[in-house]
Design a protein around this motif. Structure first.
Motif, short mmCIF file in Angstrom:
data_model
loop_
_atom_site.label_atom_id
_atom_site.label_comp_id
_atom_site.label_asym_id
_atom_site.label_seq_id
_atom_site.Cartn_x
_atom_site.Cartn_y
_atom_site.Cartn_z
N GLY A 1 10.69 118.13 98.48
CA GLY A 1 9.62 119.11 98.70
C GLY A 1 8.24 118.55 98.36
N PRO A 2 8.04 118.04 97.12
CA PRO A 2 6.74 117.46 96.79
C PRO A 2 6.35 116.28 97.68
CG PRO A 2 8.02 117.87 94.79
CD PRO A 2 8.93 118.13 95.95
N ILE A 3 7.31 115.44 98.05
CA ILE A 3 6.99 114.30 98.91
C ILE A 3 6.55 114.77 100.29
CG2 ILE A 3 8.01 112.34 100.15
CD1 ILE A 3 9.67 111.75 97.69
N SER A 4 7.27 115.75 100.86
CA SER A 4 6.89 116.28 102.17
C SER A 4 5.51 116.93 102.13
CB SER A 4 7.93 117.30 102.64
OG SER A 4 9.18 116.70 102.86
N ALA A 5 5.24 117.67 101.04
CA ALA A 5 3.93 118.32 100.90
C ALA A 5 2.82 117.28 100.77
CB ALA A 5 3.94 119.25 99.69
N PHE A 6 3.08 116.21 100.01
CA PHE A 6 2.09 115.16 99.81
C PHE A 6 1.79 114.45 101.13
CE2 PHE A 6 0.87 110.79 98.67
CZ PHE A 6 -0.20 111.06 97.82
N ILE A 7 2.85 114.15 101.90
CA ILE A 7 2.66 113.49 103.20
C ILE A 7 1.89 114.41 104.15
CG2 ILE A 7 3.89 112.72 105.28
CD1 ILE A 7 6.03 111.55 103.48
N GLY A 8 2.19 115.71 104.09
CA GLY A 8 1.49 116.65 104.96
C GLY A 8 0.01 116.78 104.63
N ARG A 9 -0.36 116.62 103.35
CA ARG A 9 -1.76 116.77 102.94
C ARG A 9 -2.60 115.52 103.24
NH1 ARG A 9 0.54 118.94 98.18
NH2 ARG A 9 0.03 117.01 97.08
N HIS A 10 -1.93 114.38 103.37
CA HIS A 10 -2.66 113.12 103.55
C HIS A 10 -2.23 112.44 104.85
CE1 HIS A 10 -4.20 113.40 99.42
NE2 HIS A 10 -2.98 113.79 99.08
N PRO A 11 -2.99 112.59 105.93
CA PRO A 11 -2.61 112.00 107.22
C PRO A 11 -2.43 110.49 107.17
CG PRO A 11 -4.40 113.59 107.48
CD PRO A 11 -4.21 113.39 106.01
N SER A 12 -3.21 109.80 106.33
CA SER A 12 -3.08 108.34 106.25
C SER A 12 -1.72 107.94 105.69
CB SER A 12 -4.20 107.75 105.39
OG SER A 12 -4.15 108.27 104.07
N ILE A 13 -1.15 108.79 104.84
CA ILE A 13 0.18 108.52 104.29
C ILE A 13 1.23 108.58 105.40
CG2 ILE A 13 1.96 109.41 102.75
CD1 ILE A 13 -0.17 107.99 101.26
N VAL A 14 1.02 109.47 106.37
CA VAL A 14 1.96 109.57 107.50
C VAL A 14 2.03 108.24 108.25
CG1 VAL A 14 2.44 110.73 109.68
CG2 VAL A 14 1.57 112.05 107.76
N MET A 15 0.87 107.64 108.51
CA MET A 15 0.84 106.36 109.21
C MET A 15 1.51 105.27 108.39
SD MET A 15 0.01 105.19 112.12
CE MET A 15 -1.07 106.52 112.68
N LEU A 16 1.29 105.28 107.07
CA LEU A 16 1.93 104.31 106.19
C LEU A 16 3.44 104.50 106.21
CD1 LEU A 16 1.57 102.08 104.01
CD2 LEU A 16 1.50 103.92 102.32
N ALA A 17 3.88 105.76 106.14
CA ALA A 17 5.32 106.05 106.16
C ALA A 17 5.95 105.61 107.49
CB ALA A 17 5.56 107.54 105.92
N LEU A 18 5.24 105.83 108.59
CA LEU A 18 5.76 105.39 109.88
C LEU A 18 5.85 103.87 109.95
CD1 LEU A 18 3.83 107.82 112.27
CD2 LEU A 18 6.28 107.83 111.78
N GLY A 19 4.90 103.19 109.32
CA GLY A 19 4.97 101.74 109.23
C GLY A 19 6.19 101.30 108.43
N PHE A 20 6.50 102.03 107.35
CA PHE A 20 7.71 101.74 106.57
C PHE A 20 8.96 101.89 107.44
CE2 PHE A 20 5.64 103.14 102.31
CZ PHE A 20 4.95 101.94 102.26
N LEU A 21 9.01 102.99 108.21
CA LEU A 21 10.18 103.23 109.06
C LEU A 21 10.32 102.15 110.12
CD1 LEU A 21 10.12 107.10 109.62
CD2 LEU A 21 11.56 105.80 108.07
N LEU A 22 9.19 101.70 110.66
CA LEU A 22 9.22 100.63 111.65
C LEU A 22 9.79 99.34 111.04
CD1 LEU A 22 8.40 99.98 114.58
CD2 LEU A 22 6.17 99.26 113.70
N MET A 23 9.37 99.04 109.82
CA MET A 23 9.87 97.85 109.13
C MET A 23 11.36 97.99 108.80
SD MET A 23 8.47 96.14 105.58
CE MET A 23 8.68 97.67 104.67
N ILE A 24 11.77 99.18 108.34
CA ILE A 24 13.17 99.41 108.00
C ILE A 24 14.04 99.30 109.25
CG2 ILE A 24 14.82 101.14 107.19
CD1 ILE A 24 12.47 102.18 105.39
N GLY A 25 13.55 99.83 110.38
CA GLY A 25 14.30 99.72 111.63
C GLY A 25 14.50 98.27 112.03
N ALA A 26 13.44 97.45 111.89
CA ALA A 26 13.55 96.03 112.22
C ALA A 26 14.54 95.32 111.30
CB ALA A 26 12.17 95.37 112.11
#
Length: 243
Positions: free
Chosen positions: A179-204
């Motif tokens: 819950g807190p992590i989802s809320a934090f990501i929702g409040r900070h758009p730049s964190i969303v891009m960072l998280a997507l970068g993490f997912l891209l790296m994990i997928g690779a």
């Protein structure tokens, strides 16, 4: 019952349980990031229920895999060979999951960066994610992350009760933090891009692991920690510039 009692009185068993809980939580970070990004695309009233369904699915998947350790071990047996590498069902699942993560991350990044200024009639309304679609995608990745998590648990202890206890505790901690992590990501758009970068790296990394090129997870989590540290400095700078 005697086995459980003896494990409760064994300090080595408690040490193994603690180690496994830490490992399960660390290995679940990527799963938690994916769940947070997906559930944040749902209406706010549905997000808590979607997180509960997603983590509940992860818990059920892990426990079922623990009770089928023989079959899980058989997943490592090669089913075909290509370019000198024998591919097992585990490899196929990792590659499929990695490709899905790469596709999902690049699609979300493209959507986030393709906004163009213009008249309102030129803008297409963003398509919201349905509850069933979100749960289906979460459960799809749960399979990949569960196999990775359980194979790690099997390599660290031979006691099934310790594995189940570690999985239960780890998923509970992930649920509390989701819950807190989802809320934090929702409040900070730049964190969303960072998280997507993490997912891209994990997928690779999953694709590389499935094709026989193992990457030490320590490097992956080190890169994630460094990226989070840099983003934290950026957030601190933006906060101070506004004050």
């Amino acid at each position: 019952m005697d086995v459980i009692t003896s494990l409760l009185l064994d300090p080595a068993a408690w040490a193994a349980l603690l180690t496994l809980v830490v490992m399960e939580v660390v290995l679940g970070i990527d799963n938690l990031i994916f769940i947070s990004i997906l559930t944040n695309k749902l209406p706010e009233a549905m997000r808590g229920r979607a997180r509960a369904f997603g983590l509940g699915g992860a818990l059920i998947m892990r426990i079922l895999l623990l009770f089928t350790l023989t079959s899980l071990t058989a997943l490592k047996d090669p089913v075909f060979t290509a370019m000198g590498h024998g591919y097992s069902w585990r490899d196929i699942i990792l590659i499929a999951g990695g490709l899905f993560l790469v596709y999902k991350a690049t699609t979300e990044i493209s959507h986030a960066t393709s906004h163009k200024d213009g008249d309102d009639h030129d803008k297409k309304p963003s398509k919201s994610l349905g509850f069933a679609a979100a749960i289906a995608q979460i459960l799809m990745l749960d399979i990949v992350f569960s196999i990775d998590s359980i194979l790690t648990a099997v390599g660290m202890t031979d006691h099934l009760p310790i594995m189940i206890g570690a999985v239960l505790i780890a998923v509970f901690l992930m649920f509390v933090a989701s819950g807190p992590i989802s809320a934090f990501i929702g409040r900070h758009p730049s964190i969303v891009m960072l998280a997507l970068g993490f997912l891209l790296m994990i997928g690779a990394v999953l694709i590389m692991d499935g094709t026989g090129h193992h990457v030490d997870k320590g490097y992956v989590y080190g890169a994630m920690a460094f990226g989070a540290f840099v983003e934290g400095l950026q957030m601190l700078r933006r906060k101070r510039s506004k004050s």
